[in-house]
Design a protein around this motif. Structure first.
Motif, PDB file in Angstrom:
ATOM      1  N   LEU A  78       0.829  -1.209   0.000  1.00  0.00           N
ATOM      2  CA  LEU A  78       0.000   0.000   0.000  1.00  0.00           C
ATOM      3  C   LEU A  78       0.863   1.258   0.000  1.00  0.00           C
ATOM      4  N   LYS A  79       1.968   1.240   0.722  1.00  0.00           N
ATOM      5  CA  LYS A  79       2.858   2.401   0.733  1.00  0.00           C
ATOM      6  C   LYS A  79       3.439   2.660  -0.657  1.00  0.00           C
ATOM      7  N   GLU A  80       3.665   1.613  -1.403  1.00  0.00           N
ATOM      8  CA  GLU A  80       4.188   1.771  -2.759  1.00  0.00           C
ATOM      9  C   GLU A  80       3.137   2.327  -3.715  1.00  0.00           C
ATOM     10  N   VAL A  81       1.866   1.951  -3.496  1.00  0.00           N
ATOM     11  CA  VAL A  81       0.807   2.310  -4.441  1.00  0.00           C
ATOM     12  C   VAL A  81       0.125   3.627  -4.084  1.00  0.00           C
ATOM     13  N   VAL A  84       1.699   9.652  -0.908  1.00  0.00           N
ATOM     14  CA  VAL A  84       2.046  10.097   0.441  1.00  0.00           C
ATOM     15  C   VAL A  84       1.340  11.415   0.663  1.00  0.00           C
ATOM     16  N   PRO A  85       0.618  11.580   1.773  1.00  0.00           N
ATOM     17  CA  PRO A  85      -0.077  12.861   2.027  1.00  0.00           C
ATOM     18  C   PRO A  85       0.938  13.994   2.218  1.00  0.00           C
ATOM     19  N   GLN A  86       0.627  15.143   1.598  1.00  0.00           N
ATOM     20  CA  GLN A  86       1.489  16.340   1.660  1.00  0.00           C
ATOM     21  C   GLN A  86       1.015  17.241   2.794  1.00  0.00           C
TER      22      GLN A  86
END
Length: 88
Positions: A78-81, A84-86
């Motif tokens: 999931l981290k790869e897909v 990332v929240p800004q």
């Protein structure tokens, strides 16, 4: 005149009393053996139940470890897909 038992009569009575004691002790030993057998059977049953519970606990632990590994893998995927929240 007073009737007193002969030595043979006294010995016969002692022998009969000894036989009664032996019979009672034997009966008591049989009862104790029966109780020990029942208790031993109960312990065997409890031991089997403990083994069964231990087996289930071991299987459950193995399944939980597998589940944790699967969740770690899913988290990594999931981290790869997912983006990332800004911070704003």
């Amino acid at each position: 005149m007073k009737n007193t038992p002969t030595i043979e009569t006294v010995l016969e009575r002692i022998g009969a009393l000894d036989k009664k004691f032996d019979e009672r002790i034997s009966a008591l030993e049989r009862k104790i053996d029966e109780r020990f057998d029942r208790v031993d059977g109960r312990f065997d049953s409890i031991d089997n139940e403990i083994d069964r519970v231990a087996s289930v606990a071991h299987s459950t632990k193995a399944e939980m470890l597998t589940l944790r590994a699967d969740f770690r893998e899913l988290r990594a995927q999931l981290k790869e897909v997912l983006p990332v929240p800004q911070a704003s």
